[in-house]
Design a protein around this motif. Structure first.
Motif, PDB file in Angstrom:
ATOM      1  N   LEU A 165      24.427  39.096  44.186  1.00  0.00           N
ATOM      2  CA  LEU A 165      25.603  38.634  44.925  1.00  0.00           C
ATOM      3  C   LEU A 165      25.856  39.450  46.185  1.00  0.00           C
ATOM      4  N   SER A 166      25.225  40.602  46.299  1.00  0.00           N
ATOM      5  CA  SER A 166      25.391  41.387  47.524  1.00  0.00           C
ATOM      6  C   SER A 166      24.747  40.694  48.732  1.00  0.00           C
ATOM      7  N   LEU A 221      30.044  35.610  50.740  1.00  0.00           N
ATOM      8  CA  LEU A 221      31.300  35.381  50.027  1.00  0.00           C
ATOM      9  C   LEU A 221      32.464  35.772  50.918  1.00  0.00           C
ATOM     10  N   PRO A 222      33.623  35.192  50.809  1.00  0.00           N
ATOM     11  CA  PRO A 222      33.909  34.032  49.968  1.00  0.00           C
ATOM     12  C   PRO A 222      33.611  32.717  50.677  1.00  0.00           C
ATOM     13  N   ALA A 226      30.951  44.434  38.222  1.00  0.00           N
ATOM     14  CA  ALA A 226      31.429  44.706  39.580  1.00  0.00           C
ATOM     15  C   ALA A 226      30.839  43.692  40.555  1.00  0.00           C
ATOM     16  N   GLU A 227      29.590  43.335  40.355  1.00  0.00           N
ATOM     17  CA  GLU A 227      28.959  42.343  41.217  1.00  0.00           C
ATOM     18  C   GLU A 227      29.609  40.971  41.005  1.00  0.00           C
ATOM     19  N   LYS A 265      32.941  40.134  42.831  1.00  0.00           N
ATOM     20  CA  LYS A 265      32.901  39.703  44.231  1.00  0.00           C
ATOM     21  C   LYS A 265      33.261  38.225  44.353  1.00  0.00           C
ATOM     22  N   LEU A 266      33.137  37.501  43.263  1.00  0.00           N
ATOM     23  CA  LEU A 266      33.472  36.074  43.264  1.00  0.00           C
ATOM     24  C   LEU A 266      34.976  35.816  43.259  1.00  0.00           C
ATOM     25  N   ARG A 267      35.792  36.829  42.995  1.00  0.00           N
ATOM     26  CA  ARG A 267      37.233  36.629  42.839  1.00  0.00           C
ATOM     27  C   ARG A 267      37.915  36.092  44.091  1.00  0.00           C
ATOM     28  N   PHE A 268      37.284  36.226  45.239  1.00  0.00           N
ATOM     29  CA  PHE A 268      37.869  35.728  46.480  1.00  0.00           C
ATOM     30  C   PHE A 268      37.582  34.245  46.710  1.00  0.00           C
ATOM     31  N   ASN A 269      36.802  33.636  45.826  1.00  0.00           N
ATOM     32  CA  ASN A 269      36.528  32.200  45.892  1.00  0.00           C
ATOM     33  C   ASN A 269      37.628  31.495  45.104  1.00  0.00           C
TER      34      ASN A 269
END
Length: 105
Positions: free
Chosen positions: A11-12, A16-17, A35-36, A39-43
């Motif tokens: 995901l790095s 995103l997002p 943790a990787e 990073k999806l939480r902003f979608n």
């Protein structure tokens, strides 16, 4: 968007997002940490997510719960549907069975 079986995907390297994204298939890749995944939480519109067969699924026992809390609009994680009730209890129903599991928040 289906990125399943990319094997080297991390995901790095993912842009995103993506606010319009509602369905993301990351099945069988190389996502190794919660943790990787966070990073999806902003979608904010993400409703369906599949991360099965990633290293994080065997190394972390709490990745599902963390994703459910980080993505409030998420309705399906892998092959599991999530329904939030007014009582504050999350009811999870597997597509392939009739079993129901109650998970307190």
């Amino acid at each position: 968007l289906s990125l399943s079986l990319s094997l080297s995907l991390s995901l790095s390297h993912f842009p995103l997002p993506i606010q319009e994204l509602t369905n993301l298939n990351l099945y069988y890749n190389n996502i190794s940490s919660t943790a990787e995944l966070m990073k999806l939480r902003f979608n904010s519109n993400l409703q369906q997510l599949d991360v099965r067969l990633n290293p994080v699924c065997t190394e972390s026992t709490e990745y599902r719960l963390q994703l459910v809390h980080a993505l409030p609009r998420l309705r399906m994680l892998g092959n599991v549907y999530k329904f939030v009730q007014l009582s504050g209890v999350i009811t999870v129903v597997c597509r392939t069975t009739i079993n129901v599991t109650i998970v307190p928040l």
